[in-house]
Design a protein around this motif. Structure first.
Motif, PDB file in Angstrom:
ATOM      1  N   THR A  86     -17.353  -0.707  12.785  1.00  7.82           N
ATOM      2  CA  THR A  86     -17.601  -0.119  11.467  1.00  7.82           C
ATOM      3  C   THR A  86     -18.031  -1.188  10.468  1.00  7.82           C
ATOM      4  N   ALA A  87     -17.335  -2.326  10.478  1.00  4.70           N
ATOM      5  CA  ALA A  87     -17.661  -3.411   9.554  1.00  4.70           C
ATOM      6  C   ALA A  87     -19.071  -3.937   9.792  1.00  4.70           C
ATOM      7  N   LYS A  88     -19.510  -3.976  11.048  1.00  2.00           N
ATOM      8  CA  LYS A  88     -20.835  -4.501  11.374  1.00  2.00           C
ATOM      9  C   LYS A  88     -21.948  -3.511  10.996  1.00  2.00           C
ATOM     10  N   GLN A  89     -21.604  -2.210  10.990  1.00  2.00           N
ATOM     11  CA  GLN A  89     -22.638  -1.192  10.791  1.00  2.00           C
ATOM     12  C   GLN A  89     -22.807  -0.761   9.343  1.00  2.00           C
ATOM     13  N   GLN A  90     -21.752  -0.903   8.520  1.00  2.00           N
ATOM     14  CA  GLN A  90     -21.873  -0.432   7.137  1.00  2.00           C
ATOM     15  C   GLN A  90     -21.955  -1.609   6.174  1.00  2.00           C
ATOM     16  N   SER A  91     -22.476  -1.346   4.998  1.00  2.00           N
ATOM     17  CA  SER A  91     -22.716  -2.419   4.042  1.00  2.00           C
ATOM     18  C   SER A  91     -21.494  -2.748   3.196  1.00  2.00           C
ATOM     19  N   GLY A  92     -20.636  -1.767   2.952  1.00  8.45           N
ATOM     20  CA  GLY A  92     -19.480  -2.002   2.081  1.00  8.45           C
ATOM     21  C   GLY A  92     -18.296  -2.595   2.817  1.00  8.45           C
ATOM     22  N   GLU A  93     -17.291  -2.935   2.043  1.00  3.04           N
ATOM     23  CA  GLU A  93     -16.063  -3.511   2.588  1.00  3.04           C
ATOM     24  C   GLU A  93     -15.265  -2.463   3.348  1.00  3.04           C
ATOM     25  N   VAL A  94     -14.660  -2.871   4.447  1.00  4.75           N
ATOM     26  CA  VAL A  94     -13.756  -2.007   5.206  1.00  4.75           C
ATOM     27  C   VAL A  94     -12.328  -2.426   4.873  1.00  4.75           C
ATOM     28  N   ILE A  95     -11.554  -1.485   4.332  1.00  2.54           N
ATOM     29  CA  ILE A  95     -10.154  -1.750   4.016  1.00  2.54           C
ATOM     30  C   ILE A  95      -9.291  -1.087   5.094  1.00  2.54           C
ATOM     31  N   TYR A  96      -8.437  -1.867   5.667  1.00  2.74           N
ATOM     32  CA  TYR A  96      -7.565  -1.371   6.736  1.00  2.74           C
ATOM     33  C   TYR A  96      -6.124  -1.518   6.262  1.00  2.74           C
ATOM     34  N   ALA A  97      -5.427  -0.389   6.061  1.00  4.62           N
ATOM     35  CA  ALA A  97      -4.059  -0.397   5.531  1.00  4.62           C
ATOM     36  C   ALA A  97      -3.053  -0.176   6.651  1.00  4.62           C
ATOM     37  N   VAL A  98      -2.054  -1.032   6.670  1.00  2.00           N
ATOM     38  CA  VAL A  98      -1.030  -0.961   7.721  1.00  2.00           C
ATOM     39  C   VAL A  98       0.350  -0.884   7.079  1.00  2.00           C
ATOM     40  N   PRO A  99       1.307  -0.279   7.754  1.00  2.00           N
ATOM     41  CA  PRO A  99       2.676  -0.252   7.223  1.00  2.00           C
ATOM     42  C   PRO A  99       3.230  -1.669   7.083  1.00  2.00           C
ATOM     43  N   GLY A 100       4.082  -1.866   6.094  1.00  2.00           N
ATOM     44  CA  GLY A 100       4.769  -3.137   5.953  1.00  2.00           C
ATOM     45  C   GLY A 100       3.849  -4.280   5.594  1.00  2.00           C
ATOM     46  N   HIS A 101       4.032  -5.405   6.284  1.00  2.00           N
ATOM     47  CA  HIS A 101       3.276  -6.637   6.047  1.00  2.00           C
ATOM     48  C   HIS A 101       2.272  -6.819   7.182  1.00  2.00           C
ATOM     49  N   PRO A 102       1.035  -7.205   6.879  1.00  2.00           N
ATOM     50  CA  PRO A 102       0.015  -7.330   7.935  1.00  2.00           C
ATOM     51  C   PRO A 102       0.373  -8.310   9.044  1.00  2.00           C
ATOM     52  N   MET A 103       1.220  -9.288   8.752  1.00  2.00           N
ATOM     53  CA  MET A 103       1.528 -10.318   9.740  1.00  2.00           C
ATOM     54  C   MET A 103       2.898 -10.150  10.382  1.00  2.00           C
TER      55      MET A 103
END
Length: 503
Positions: A86-103
Protein backbone atom coordinates in the motif's frame (compact mmCIF):
# COMPACT_ATOMS: atom_id res chain seq x y z
CA UNK A 1 12.55 16.17 -10.19
CA UNK A 2 12.36 14.56 -6.74
CA UNK A 3 10.22 11.57 -6.03
CA UNK A 4 8.17 11.34 -2.85
CA UNK A 5 9.36 8.70 -0.44
CA UNK A 6 6.79 6.12 0.63
CA UNK A 7 5.95 6.60 4.29
CA UNK A 8 4.54 4.31 7.00
CA UNK A 9 3.93 5.71 10.46
CA UNK A 10 3.09 3.30 13.25
CA UNK A 11 0.96 4.80 16.02
CA UNK A 12 0.48 3.26 19.46
CA UNK A 13 -3.15 3.46 20.60
CA UNK A 14 -2.22 2.89 24.24
CA UNK A 15 -3.98 0.60 26.64
CA UNK A 16 -7.51 1.83 25.96
CA UNK A 17 -7.96 4.93 28.12
CA UNK A 18 -8.38 7.95 25.83
CA UNK A 19 -6.84 10.21 28.48
CA UNK A 20 -3.59 8.26 28.08
CA UNK A 21 -3.37 8.68 24.29
CA UNK A 22 -0.45 10.97 23.45
CA UNK A 23 -1.17 14.28 21.76
CA UNK A 24 1.20 13.42 18.92
CA UNK A 25 -0.59 10.14 18.26
CA UNK A 26 -4.00 11.88 18.22
CA UNK A 27 -2.81 14.51 15.75
CA UNK A 28 -1.47 11.81 13.47
CA UNK A 29 -4.77 9.88 13.61
CA UNK A 30 -6.69 13.05 12.70
CA UNK A 31 -4.83 13.27 9.40
CA UNK A 32 -6.97 10.39 8.16
CA UNK A 33 -10.10 12.52 8.68
CA UNK A 34 -8.58 15.24 6.50
CA UNK A 35 -7.86 12.77 3.67
CA UNK A 36 -4.15 13.47 4.01
CA UNK A 37 -3.35 9.89 4.99
CA UNK A 38 -4.91 6.45 5.06
CA UNK A 39 -5.41 4.78 8.43
CA UNK A 40 -5.16 1.02 9.04
CA UNK A 41 -5.83 -0.74 12.33
CA UNK A 42 -4.35 -4.12 13.14
CA UNK A 43 -7.62 -4.91 14.85
CA UNK A 44 -10.89 -3.15 15.62
CA UNK A 45 -11.01 -4.97 18.94
CA UNK A 46 -9.61 -2.10 21.04
CA UNK A 47 -11.36 0.51 23.25
CA UNK A 48 -9.78 3.46 21.41
CA UNK A 49 -11.69 2.59 18.22
CA UNK A 50 -14.80 4.16 19.80
CA UNK A 51 -12.98 7.49 19.85
CA UNK A 52 -12.17 7.15 16.15
CA UNK A 53 -15.82 6.42 15.37
CA UNK A 54 -17.07 9.30 17.53
CA UNK A 55 -14.79 11.69 15.66
CA UNK A 56 -15.65 10.26 12.21
CA UNK A 57 -12.10 9.24 11.44
CA UNK A 58 -12.13 6.65 8.61
CA UNK A 59 -10.05 3.49 8.89
CA UNK A 60 -9.64 -0.02 7.57
CA UNK A 61 -8.77 -3.05 9.70
CA UNK A 62 -6.88 -6.28 9.20
CA UNK A 63 -9.31 -8.39 11.23
CA UNK A 64 -10.15 -10.45 8.14
CA UNK A 65 -6.51 -11.59 7.98
CA UNK A 66 -6.98 -13.50 11.22
CA UNK A 67 -9.70 -15.60 9.60
CA UNK A 68 -7.75 -16.12 6.38
CA UNK A 69 -4.64 -17.69 7.94
CA UNK A 70 -3.97 -20.64 10.23
CA UNK A 71 -1.20 -19.18 12.41
CA UNK A 72 -0.41 -15.80 13.97
CA UNK A 73 2.92 -15.79 12.12
CA UNK A 74 1.06 -15.97 8.80
CA UNK A 75 -1.39 -13.27 9.91
CA UNK A 76 1.38 -10.86 10.89
CA UNK A 77 3.34 -11.53 7.70
CA UNK A 78 0.23 -10.84 5.59
CA UNK A 79 -0.39 -7.54 7.41
CA UNK A 80 3.19 -6.39 6.91
CA UNK A 81 3.02 -7.33 3.22
CA UNK A 82 -0.23 -5.41 2.73
CA UNK A 83 1.16 -2.30 4.41
CA UNK A 84 4.36 -2.38 2.34
CA UNK A 85 2.49 -2.74 -0.94
CA UNK A 86 0.00 0.00 0.00
CA UNK A 87 2.79 2.42 0.92
CA UNK A 88 4.56 1.77 -2.40
CA UNK A 89 1.40 2.21 -4.49
CA UNK A 90 -0.21 5.32 -2.96
CA UNK A 91 1.14 8.83 -2.70
CA UNK A 92 -0.01 9.72 0.82
CA UNK A 93 1.23 8.58 4.19
CA UNK A 94 0.10 5.20 5.52
CA UNK A 95 -0.76 5.29 9.22
CA UNK A 96 -0.80 1.95 10.97
CA UNK A 97 -2.35 1.95 14.47
CA UNK A 98 -1.63 -0.85 16.91
CA UNK A 99 -2.79 -1.52 20.47
CA UNK A 100 -0.47 -0.37 23.23
CA UNK A 101 3.09 0.58 22.31
CA UNK A 102 4.50 -0.18 18.83
CA UNK A 103 7.64 -1.76 20.28
CA UNK A 104 6.04 -3.93 22.95
CA UNK A 105 4.70 -7.34 21.87
CA UNK A 106 3.91 -6.08 18.36
CA UNK A 107 5.38 -8.52 15.85
CA UNK A 108 4.01 -6.74 12.79
CA UNK A 109 6.17 -3.73 13.66
CA UNK A 110 9.26 -5.93 13.86
CA UNK A 111 8.47 -7.26 10.37
CA UNK A 112 8.07 -3.71 9.06
CA UNK A 113 11.41 -2.71 10.58
CA UNK A 114 13.02 -5.57 8.69
CA UNK A 115 11.32 -4.92 5.35
CA UNK A 116 10.93 -1.15 4.98
CA UNK A 117 14.61 -0.23 4.47
CA UNK A 118 14.98 -2.77 1.66
CA UNK A 119 11.73 -1.56 0.06
CA UNK A 120 12.75 2.10 0.17
CA UNK A 121 9.99 2.97 2.63
CA UNK A 122 10.47 5.47 5.44
CA UNK A 123 9.22 4.03 8.73
CA UNK A 124 8.56 6.09 11.86
CA UNK A 125 7.03 5.16 15.21
CA UNK A 126 4.87 7.15 17.62
CA UNK A 127 4.77 5.68 21.10
CA UNK A 128 1.64 4.90 23.03
CA UNK A 129 1.11 3.81 26.58
CA UNK A 130 2.17 0.18 26.85
CA UNK A 131 0.15 -2.37 28.74
CA UNK A 132 3.28 -2.65 30.88
CA UNK A 133 2.69 0.85 32.23
CA UNK A 134 -0.73 -0.19 33.45
CA UNK A 135 0.61 -3.53 34.69
CA UNK A 136 3.18 -1.80 36.91
CA UNK A 137 0.53 0.63 38.13
CA UNK A 138 -2.41 -1.72 38.66
CA UNK A 139 -0.54 -4.81 39.85
CA UNK A 140 1.56 -2.58 42.08
CA UNK A 141 5.10 -3.90 41.75
CA UNK A 142 8.34 -2.13 40.93
CA UNK A 143 10.12 -3.73 37.92
CA UNK A 144 13.50 -2.74 39.38
CA UNK A 145 13.02 -5.69 41.77
CA UNK A 146 13.49 -8.00 38.78
CA UNK A 147 11.02 -8.40 35.97
CA UNK A 148 10.45 -10.36 32.76
CA UNK A 149 7.81 -10.11 30.03
CA UNK A 150 6.84 -13.36 28.29
CA UNK A 151 4.52 -14.42 25.50
CA UNK A 152 2.14 -17.20 26.55
CA UNK A 153 2.08 -18.64 23.03
CA UNK A 154 5.83 -19.35 23.06
CA UNK A 155 6.48 -19.81 26.76
CA UNK A 156 8.35 -22.87 28.01
CA UNK A 157 9.74 -24.18 31.28
CA UNK A 158 13.18 -22.74 30.58
CA UNK A 159 11.85 -19.17 30.36
CA UNK A 160 10.56 -19.13 33.93
CA UNK A 161 12.44 -17.68 36.88
CA UNK A 162 10.55 -17.57 40.21
CA UNK A 163 13.01 -14.95 41.48
CA UNK A 164 11.58 -12.39 39.03
CA UNK A 165 8.18 -10.77 38.66
CA UNK A 166 6.72 -12.25 35.47
CA UNK A 167 4.08 -10.61 33.30
CA UNK A 168 2.65 -12.82 30.57
CA UNK A 169 0.78 -11.40 27.59
CA UNK A 170 -1.05 -12.88 24.59
CA UNK A 171 -3.42 -14.82 26.86
CA UNK A 172 -6.23 -14.63 24.30
CA UNK A 173 -8.68 -17.20 25.59
CA UNK A 174 -9.36 -20.01 28.06
CA UNK A 175 -7.44 -22.54 25.94
CA UNK A 176 -4.33 -20.34 26.01
CA UNK A 177 -4.77 -19.88 29.76
CA UNK A 178 -4.98 -23.66 30.19
CA UNK A 179 -1.74 -24.23 28.28
CA UNK A 180 -0.12 -21.45 30.29
CA UNK A 181 -1.23 -23.03 33.55
CA UNK A 182 0.40 -26.35 32.62
CA UNK A 183 3.67 -24.61 31.75
CA UNK A 184 3.68 -22.59 34.97
CA UNK A 185 3.02 -25.69 37.07
CA UNK A 186 6.40 -27.05 35.95
CA UNK A 187 8.09 -24.25 37.92
CA UNK A 188 5.57 -23.20 40.59
CA UNK A 189 3.42 -25.05 43.14
CA UNK A 190 -0.19 -25.69 42.14
CA UNK A 191 -1.39 -23.34 44.90
CA UNK A 192 0.91 -20.45 43.94
CA UNK A 193 -1.04 -17.17 43.84
CA UNK A 194 -1.22 -15.52 40.41
CA UNK A 195 -3.11 -12.43 39.22
CA UNK A 196 -5.16 -12.03 36.05
CA UNK A 197 -5.77 -8.54 34.68
CA UNK A 198 -8.43 -7.83 32.03
CA UNK A 199 -8.44 -4.41 30.27
CA UNK A 200 -6.13 -2.77 32.78
CA UNK A 201 -6.72 0.99 32.99
CA UNK A 202 -9.92 0.92 30.92
CA UNK A 203 -12.71 2.51 32.97
CA UNK A 204 -15.70 0.23 33.41
CA UNK A 205 -13.94 -2.80 31.89
CA UNK A 206 -10.96 -3.42 34.12
CA UNK A 207 -10.89 -6.62 36.17
CA UNK A 208 -8.13 -7.79 38.52
CA UNK A 209 -8.55 -11.32 39.84
CA UNK A 210 -6.20 -13.24 42.13
CA UNK A 211 -6.44 -17.05 42.10
CA UNK A 212 -4.32 -20.08 42.91
CA UNK A 213 -2.42 -21.26 39.83
CA UNK A 214 -4.53 -24.39 39.36
CA UNK A 215 -7.62 -22.18 38.81
CA UNK A 216 -6.01 -19.98 36.14
CA UNK A 217 -8.17 -21.38 33.32
CA UNK A 218 -11.37 -21.19 35.40
CA UNK A 219 -11.53 -17.41 35.00
CA UNK A 220 -13.81 -15.93 32.35
CA UNK A 221 -13.19 -12.93 30.11
CA UNK A 222 -9.80 -13.64 28.51
CA UNK A 223 -9.15 -11.55 25.40
CA UNK A 224 -6.68 -9.31 23.61
CA UNK A 225 -6.29 -7.07 26.69
CA UNK A 226 -5.64 -9.84 29.22
CA UNK A 227 -2.44 -10.28 31.22
CA UNK A 228 -1.25 -12.74 33.84
CA UNK A 229 1.10 -11.61 36.59
CA UNK A 230 3.15 -14.18 38.47
CA UNK A 231 4.66 -12.34 41.47
CA UNK A 232 8.28 -13.03 42.35
CA UNK A 233 8.66 -15.65 45.03
CA UNK A 234 10.05 -14.89 48.47
CA UNK A 235 9.87 -18.54 49.53
CA UNK A 236 12.98 -20.70 49.29
CA UNK A 237 10.93 -23.82 48.50
CA UNK A 238 9.62 -22.20 45.31
CA UNK A 239 13.19 -22.08 44.00
CA UNK A 240 13.93 -25.75 44.60
CA UNK A 241 13.26 -26.62 40.95
CA UNK A 242 15.87 -24.16 39.69
CA UNK A 243 19.40 -25.26 38.80
CA UNK A 244 20.71 -21.89 39.94
CA UNK A 245 19.48 -22.53 43.47
CA UNK A 246 21.27 -25.92 43.53
CA UNK A 247 24.51 -24.25 42.47
CA UNK A 248 24.03 -21.63 45.17
CA UNK A 249 23.41 -24.24 47.89
CA UNK A 250 26.51 -26.26 46.99
CA UNK A 251 28.55 -23.05 46.96
CA UNK A 252 27.27 -22.23 50.47
CA UNK A 253 28.06 -25.75 51.73
CA UNK A 254 31.67 -25.39 50.54
CA UNK A 255 32.06 -21.84 51.90
CA UNK A 256 33.77 -20.95 55.20
CA UNK A 257 30.29 -20.50 56.71
CA UNK A 258 29.11 -23.83 55.32
CA UNK A 259 29.44 -27.47 56.34
CA UNK A 260 32.82 -28.64 57.77
CA UNK A 261 32.50 -32.03 56.06
CA UNK A 262 31.74 -30.54 52.63
CA UNK A 263 34.63 -28.05 52.96
CA UNK A 264 37.12 -30.86 53.58
CA UNK A 265 36.22 -32.90 50.51
CA UNK A 266 38.58 -33.27 47.55
CA UNK A 267 38.28 -35.02 44.21
CA UNK A 268 40.10 -37.98 45.71
CA UNK A 269 37.97 -38.20 48.86
CA UNK A 270 34.77 -38.01 46.82
CA UNK A 271 35.89 -40.63 44.31
CA UNK A 272 34.26 -43.59 46.03
CA UNK A 273 31.06 -41.60 46.63
CA UNK A 274 30.66 -40.97 42.92
CA UNK A 275 30.95 -44.69 42.18
CA UNK A 276 28.63 -45.68 45.03
CA UNK A 277 25.94 -43.19 44.00
CA UNK A 278 26.09 -44.42 40.40
CA UNK A 279 25.55 -47.98 41.59
CA UNK A 280 22.67 -46.92 43.79
CA UNK A 281 21.00 -45.42 40.72
CA UNK A 282 21.50 -48.74 38.92
CA UNK A 283 19.84 -50.50 41.85
CA UNK A 284 16.70 -48.37 41.48
CA UNK A 285 16.62 -49.24 37.77
CA UNK A 286 16.81 -52.94 38.62
CA UNK A 287 14.04 -52.51 41.19
CA UNK A 288 11.88 -50.49 38.77
CA UNK A 289 11.35 -47.91 41.52
CA UNK A 290 10.89 -44.46 39.90
CA UNK A 291 10.41 -42.61 43.20
CA UNK A 292 13.64 -44.01 44.63
CA UNK A 293 15.37 -43.40 41.29
CA UNK A 294 14.43 -39.72 41.47
CA UNK A 295 16.11 -39.45 44.86
CA UNK A 296 19.23 -41.37 43.86
CA UNK A 297 19.69 -39.38 40.65
CA UNK A 298 19.70 -36.30 42.87
CA UNK A 299 22.47 -37.83 45.00
CA UNK A 300 24.47 -38.58 41.85
CA UNK A 301 23.94 -35.03 40.58
CA UNK A 302 25.25 -33.74 43.91
CA UNK A 303 28.54 -35.52 43.25
CA UNK A 304 28.84 -33.76 39.89
CA UNK A 305 28.07 -30.43 41.56
CA UNK A 306 30.68 -30.96 44.28
CA UNK A 307 33.45 -31.86 41.83
CA UNK A 308 32.60 -28.83 39.68
CA UNK A 309 32.46 -26.57 42.75
CA UNK A 310 35.95 -27.65 43.81
CA UNK A 311 37.26 -26.59 40.41
CA UNK A 312 35.28 -23.34 40.48
CA UNK A 313 37.06 -22.43 43.71
CA UNK A 314 40.43 -22.75 41.95
CA UNK A 315 39.21 -20.81 38.92
CA UNK A 316 39.56 -23.59 36.34
CA UNK A 317 35.91 -24.13 35.40
CA UNK A 318 32.37 -23.98 36.80
CA UNK A 319 29.41 -26.31 36.50
CA UNK A 320 28.04 -23.92 33.86
CA UNK A 321 31.15 -24.60 31.79
CA UNK A 322 30.39 -28.30 32.18
CA UNK A 323 26.84 -27.72 30.93
CA UNK A 324 28.01 -25.50 28.06
CA UNK A 325 30.53 -28.12 26.94
CA UNK A 326 27.94 -30.88 27.12
CA UNK A 327 25.33 -28.90 25.18
CA UNK A 328 27.86 -28.05 22.48
CA UNK A 329 29.02 -31.66 22.26
CA UNK A 330 25.50 -33.08 22.04
CA UNK A 331 24.63 -30.73 19.19
CA UNK A 332 27.92 -31.35 17.39
CA UNK A 333 27.68 -35.13 17.67
CA UNK A 334 24.08 -35.28 16.51
CA UNK A 335 24.29 -33.78 13.00
CA UNK A 336 21.35 -36.00 12.03
CA UNK A 337 19.22 -34.07 14.55
CA UNK A 338 20.71 -30.56 14.62
CA UNK A 339 22.36 -30.55 11.19
CA UNK A 340 21.82 -31.81 7.68
CA UNK A 341 22.95 -35.41 8.10
CA UNK A 342 20.43 -38.23 8.23
CA UNK A 343 20.13 -41.35 10.36
CA UNK A 344 17.36 -43.86 9.76
CA UNK A 345 18.15 -46.06 12.75
CA UNK A 346 20.28 -46.31 15.89
CA UNK A 347 23.18 -47.90 13.98
CA UNK A 348 23.44 -44.96 11.57
CA UNK A 349 23.16 -42.53 14.50
CA UNK A 350 26.10 -44.32 16.19
CA UNK A 351 28.14 -44.02 12.99
CA UNK A 352 27.53 -40.24 13.01
CA UNK A 353 28.55 -40.08 16.66
CA UNK A 354 31.81 -41.96 16.08
CA UNK A 355 32.65 -39.89 12.99
CA UNK A 356 32.24 -36.70 14.99
CA UNK A 357 34.43 -38.09 17.81
CA UNK A 358 37.17 -38.88 15.27
CA UNK A 359 36.86 -35.39 13.77
CA UNK A 360 37.17 -33.84 17.24
CA UNK A 361 40.41 -35.76 17.84
CA UNK A 362 41.83 -34.59 14.52
CA UNK A 363 41.03 -30.97 15.41
CA UNK A 364 42.89 -31.43 18.69
CA UNK A 365 45.97 -32.57 16.74
CA UNK A 366 45.62 -36.22 17.76
CA UNK A 367 46.90 -38.61 15.08
CA UNK A 368 44.19 -41.28 15.11
CA UNK A 369 46.36 -43.54 12.91
CA UNK A 370 48.82 -43.88 15.80
CA UNK A 371 46.20 -44.65 18.41
CA UNK A 372 45.51 -48.17 19.61
CA UNK A 373 42.19 -49.71 18.63
CA UNK A 374 41.68 -50.29 22.36
CA UNK A 375 42.08 -46.64 23.33
CA UNK A 376 39.07 -45.00 24.93
CA UNK A 377 38.12 -47.80 27.33
CA UNK A 378 38.13 -46.26 30.85
CA UNK A 379 40.86 -47.70 33.05
CA UNK A 380 38.72 -48.12 36.16
CA UNK A 381 35.65 -49.80 34.69
CA UNK A 382 34.40 -52.91 36.52
CA UNK A 383 36.21 -56.00 35.20
CA UNK A 384 33.36 -57.63 33.27
CA UNK A 385 32.33 -54.36 31.65
CA UNK A 386 35.91 -53.52 30.69
CA UNK A 387 36.44 -56.97 29.16
CA UNK A 388 33.21 -56.53 27.17
CA UNK A 389 34.32 -53.14 25.79
CA UNK A 390 37.85 -54.34 24.95
CA UNK A 391 36.47 -57.28 23.02
CA UNK A 392 33.99 -55.08 21.13
CA UNK A 393 36.77 -52.72 20.06
CA UNK A 394 39.00 -55.62 18.95
CA UNK A 395 36.09 -57.09 16.99
CA UNK A 396 35.78 -53.90 14.90
CA UNK A 397 39.05 -54.80 13.15
CA UNK A 398 38.20 -58.48 12.73
CA UNK A 399 39.93 -59.87 15.83
CA UNK A 400 36.99 -62.04 16.84
CA UNK A 401 35.52 -65.52 16.73
CA UNK A 402 33.14 -66.25 13.88
CA UNK A 403 30.68 -68.54 15.71
CA UNK A 404 29.36 -68.88 19.24
CA UNK A 405 30.45 -72.55 19.22
CA UNK A 406 34.05 -71.42 18.81
CA UNK A 407 33.67 -69.33 21.95
CA UNK A 408 32.12 -72.26 23.84
CA UNK A 409 35.11 -74.39 22.85
CA UNK A 410 37.39 -71.63 24.17
CA UNK A 411 35.48 -71.60 27.47
CA UNK A 412 35.98 -75.36 27.76
CA UNK A 413 39.69 -74.94 26.99
CA UNK A 414 40.11 -72.23 29.63
CA UNK A 415 38.18 -74.31 32.16
CA UNK A 416 40.55 -77.23 31.52
CA UNK A 417 43.57 -74.98 32.03
CA UNK A 418 42.07 -73.75 35.29
CA UNK A 419 41.55 -77.33 36.49
CA UNK A 420 45.19 -78.06 35.70
CA UNK A 421 46.34 -74.93 37.53
CA UNK A 422 44.30 -75.88 40.59
CA UNK A 423 45.93 -79.32 40.62
CA UNK A 424 49.51 -78.39 39.85
CA UNK A 425 50.19 -74.64 40.03
CA UNK A 426 50.55 -71.86 42.57
CA UNK A 427 48.21 -69.00 43.50
CA UNK A 428 49.42 -66.66 40.74
CA UNK A 429 48.80 -69.27 38.04
CA UNK A 430 45.32 -70.02 39.40
CA UNK A 431 44.43 -66.32 39.34
CA UNK A 432 45.69 -65.95 35.77
CA UNK A 433 43.75 -68.98 34.51
CA UNK A 434 40.59 -67.90 36.34
CA UNK A 435 40.92 -64.48 34.68
CA UNK A 436 41.24 -66.14 31.27
CA UNK A 437 38.11 -68.18 31.96
CA UNK A 438 36.14 -65.12 33.00
CA UNK A 439 37.37 -63.24 29.89
CA UNK A 440 36.20 -66.07 27.64
CA UNK A 441 32.81 -66.16 29.38
CA UNK A 442 32.43 -62.43 28.73
CA UNK A 443 33.19 -63.16 25.08
CA UNK A 444 30.45 -65.80 25.09
CA UNK A 445 28.04 -63.28 26.62
CA UNK A 446 28.86 -60.87 23.80
CA UNK A 447 28.03 -63.52 21.18
CA UNK A 448 24.79 -64.31 22.99
CA UNK A 449 24.01 -60.56 23.08
CA UNK A 450 23.70 -60.73 26.87
CA UNK A 451 25.28 -58.00 29.00
CA UNK A 452 27.50 -59.88 31.49
CA UNK A 453 27.10 -57.18 34.15
CA UNK A 454 23.33 -57.41 33.91
CA UNK A 455 23.49 -61.20 33.87
CA UNK A 456 25.60 -61.39 37.04
CA UNK A 457 23.46 -58.68 38.67
CA UNK A 458 20.36 -60.75 37.97
CA UNK A 459 22.01 -63.84 39.43
CA UNK A 460 23.11 -61.87 42.51
CA UNK A 461 19.53 -60.74 43.09
CA UNK A 462 18.31 -64.28 42.65
CA UNK A 463 20.91 -65.56 45.14
CA UNK A 464 19.92 -62.92 47.71
CA UNK A 465 16.24 -63.76 47.29
CA UNK A 466 16.79 -67.50 47.75
CA UNK A 467 19.25 -67.18 50.62
CA UNK A 468 16.85 -64.80 52.38
CA UNK A 469 14.20 -67.52 52.05
CA UNK A 470 16.52 -69.93 53.90
CA UNK A 471 17.06 -67.36 56.67
CA UNK A 472 13.32 -66.77 56.97
CA UNK A 473 12.55 -70.48 57.23
CA UNK A 474 15.17 -70.92 59.93
CA UNK A 475 13.74 -67.98 61.90
CA UNK A 476 10.23 -69.44 61.66
CA UNK A 477 11.54 -72.68 63.16
CA UNK A 478 13.65 -70.97 65.82
CA UNK A 479 16.87 -72.33 64.36
CA UNK A 480 20.27 -70.79 63.68
CA UNK A 481 22.77 -71.67 60.97
CA UNK A 482 24.89 -73.44 63.60
CA UNK A 483 21.96 -75.78 64.27
CA UNK A 484 21.41 -76.55 60.58
CA UNK A 485 23.43 -78.78 58.26
CA UNK A 486 24.05 -78.23 54.56
CA UNK A 487 21.48 -80.80 53.42
CA UNK A 488 18.68 -78.99 55.27
CA UNK A 489 19.78 -75.65 53.82
CA UNK A 490 19.84 -77.22 50.35
CA UNK A 491 16.25 -78.39 50.86
CA UNK A 492 15.17 -74.86 51.68
CA UNK A 493 17.15 -73.62 48.67
CA UNK A 494 15.18 -75.93 46.38
CA UNK A 495 11.93 -74.71 48.00
CA UNK A 496 13.02 -71.14 47.33
CA UNK A 497 13.52 -71.97 43.64
CA UNK A 498 9.94 -73.29 43.43
CA UNK A 499 8.56 -70.26 45.28
CA UNK A 500 10.43 -68.00 42.90
CA UNK A 501 8.83 -69.65 39.89
CA UNK A 502 5.36 -69.26 41.44
CA UNK A 503 5.87 -65.57 42.15
Amino acid sequence: MSTQTAQITVVGLGTGDEDQLTLGAWKKLQLAAKSQASLYLRTKDHPMVRMLDDNHIPYQTFDANYEAHESFEQVYASIAEALVQTAKQQSGEVIYAVPGHPMVAEFTVQLLKQRCPAEGISLSLLSGESFLDQAFLRFGFDPIEGFQLLDSTSLNRYSLNPQLHTVIGQVYDTYTASDLKISLMEAYPDEYRVVVGHSLGVVGEEQIIEVPLYELDHIQGYGNLSLVWVPKSEQDKDLYRSFGRLHEIVNILRSPEGCPWDREQTHASLRKNLIEEAYEVLETIDEDDPEHMCEELGDLLLQVMLHAQIEEETGTFTVYDVIAGLNEKLIRRHPHVFGENEAEDAEEALVNWNEMKAEEKRKKGIDTTKQSVLDGVPRDLPGLMKAWKLQKKAATVGFDWSEAQDVLDKVEEELGELREAIANQGVQEKQEELGDLLFSIVNLARFLKVDPEEAIAQTNRKFIRRFSYIEEQLRLRGLSFEQTDLSEMEAYWQEAKKVGKLT
